[in-house]
Design an enzyme around this catalytic site. Structure first.
Site, mmCIF file in Angstrom:
data_model
loop_
_atom_site.group_PDB
_atom_site.id
_atom_site.type_symbol
_atom_site.label_atom_id
_atom_site.label_comp_id
_atom_site.label_asym_id
_atom_site.label_seq_id
_atom_site.Cartn_x
_atom_site.Cartn_y
_atom_site.Cartn_z
ATOM 1 C CB SER A 277 3.277 -3.902 -4.375
ATOM 2 O OG SER A 277 4.161 -4.478 -3.465
ATOM 3 C CE1 TYR B 119 7.145 -0.418 -3.563
ATOM 4 C CE2 TYR B 119 7.598 -1.519 -5.627
ATOM 5 C CZ TYR B 119 6.897 -1.433 -4.445
ATOM 6 O OH TYR B 119 5.947 -2.360 -4.180
HETATM 7 N N1 GLU Z 1 4.882 -9.171 -1.483
HETATM 8 C C1 GLU Z 1 6.002 -8.475 -2.029
HETATM 9 C C2 GLU Z 1 7.038 -8.250 -0.958
HETATM 10 O O1 GLU Z 1 6.671 -8.049 0.143
HETATM 11 C C3 GLU Z 1 5.531 -7.176 -2.598
HETATM 12 C C4 GLU Z 1 6.603 -6.372 -3.286
HETATM 13 C C5 GLU Z 1 6.116 -5.724 -4.567
HETATM 14 O O2 GLU Z 1 5.155 -6.188 -5.189
HETATM 15 O O3 GLU Z 1 6.708 -4.722 -4.965
HETATM 16 O O4 GLU Z 1 8.210 -8.315 -1.170
#
Ligand code: GLU
Length: 305
Positions: A61, A239
């Site tokens: 991400s 997040y």
């Molecule tokens: N590719 C990961 C997903 O879609 C990214 C999530 C992250 O890195 O926080 O779950």
């Protein structure tokens, strides 16, 4: 700086509890937990590192910072019709707010927001869009060797039911301009870009330097846009752990489930840390601790007087 980060690296490597690698993407579950790297890139063009700063990892991400920057370049302020700018307070892959808010994701960094951004960026074929994203990251890092790890991308695709649900749910509100599967393909692939901390710190440097990449002299974004991207990283980049990260580290930061974090000390440095073990929210456990120590030692927190 070298002494400070050498000390931090040896402290992190001696920690007994290094968190847990992400298991929901099988390729990430294979990564050795006993690894730590940190690189600090400064506007004068220097990059200092400690730990395994040459080792490639899945930026996951953290790539959302680069796709957001690209999308703002293409759509300008119109992008905010597609995604919001508020922290979600929910996990990265949550679907609950989407129904209440008519399919408009809270911010560009939760999965739904980044998938919406992939749709906003996409013009023509998915392959061309993906090539454009990769080219942009190479340009920011001033390094043409950066590539996508196809095994990780495939692993994400095979286990991507949740992300597919988010995408189809948003599409059900009529918000998507492109086929859902093509958009998901772009999203999974940009999350699977592999970089080391030196490359990642360099790629983020424009955000610490008023929008200009000092390695190329190129103005990537205006100073105002750099300020705004940093603000989003601060409020939404971790997040439902964003408040905690601001409290402990005090820098705009973006995490990825591969264990990487890009943190920006405006005017001072772009910092990339990597340790694959995550905390229960999905942010790098030792990466966060290392950044906390770094801002204590340097006084770089944006909240420090
Ligand atoms: N590719 C990961 C997903 O879609 C990214 C999530 C992250 O890195 O926080 O779950």
């Amino acid at each position: 700086m070298q002494d400070i980060i050498d000390e931090i690296a040896s402290q992190m490597l001696s920690r007994a509890d290094k968190g847990k690698v992400a298991t929901y993407i099988p390729q990430l579950a294979r990564v050795n937990l006993e690894q730590f790297a940190i690189s600090v890139a400064t506007p004068d063009g220097q990059v200092v590192s400690a730990g395994c700063a040459d080792t490639l990892f899945s930026i996951q991400s953290v790539s959302k910072v680069f796709t957001l920057t690209l999308a703002l370049g293409k759509l300008g302020e119109n992008l905010w019709h597609r995604v919001g700018r508020e922290p979600s307070g929910d996990p990265f892959n949550s679907i609950v707010q989407l129904e209440h808010e008519q399919g408009k994701p809270r911010n560009p960094f939760i999965n739904a927001g980044a998938i919406a951004i992939a749709d906003a960026i996409m013009q023509g074929q998915a392959k061309e869009t993906l090539a454009e994203i990769l080219q942009f990251v190479r340009f920011l890092a001033n390094d043409n060797t950066i590539a996508i790890d196809e095994r990780v991308a495939r692993s994400e695709l095979e286990t991507g039911d949740r992300n597919a649900s988010l995408a189809h749910f948003m599409a059900s509100f009529g918000h998507f301009h492109n086929p859902v599967d093509a958009v998901l393909g772009i999203y999974f692939h940009h999350c699977s870009i592999a970089m080391n901390t030196q490359q990642l710190a360099t790629a983020g440097l424009f955000l610490a330097n008023q929008g200009i990449n000092p390695h190329t002299g190129y103005a990537v974004v205006s100073p105002r846009r750099a300020k705004r991207i940093n603000a989003l990283m601060m409020t939404c980049g971790h997040y439902d752990g964003s408040g905690e990260f601001a409290f402990r580290v005090g820098l705009p930061g973006k995490s990825g489930v591969g264990g990487g974090i890009l943190a920006i000390a405006p005017g001072k440095a772009s910092i990339a840390v990597w340790s694959p073990g995550l905390d229960p929210i999905g942010n790098s456990k030792l990466g966060t601790e290392a950044l906390e120590r770094l801002t204590h030692k340097t006084g770089w927190s944006v909240f420090a007087g």
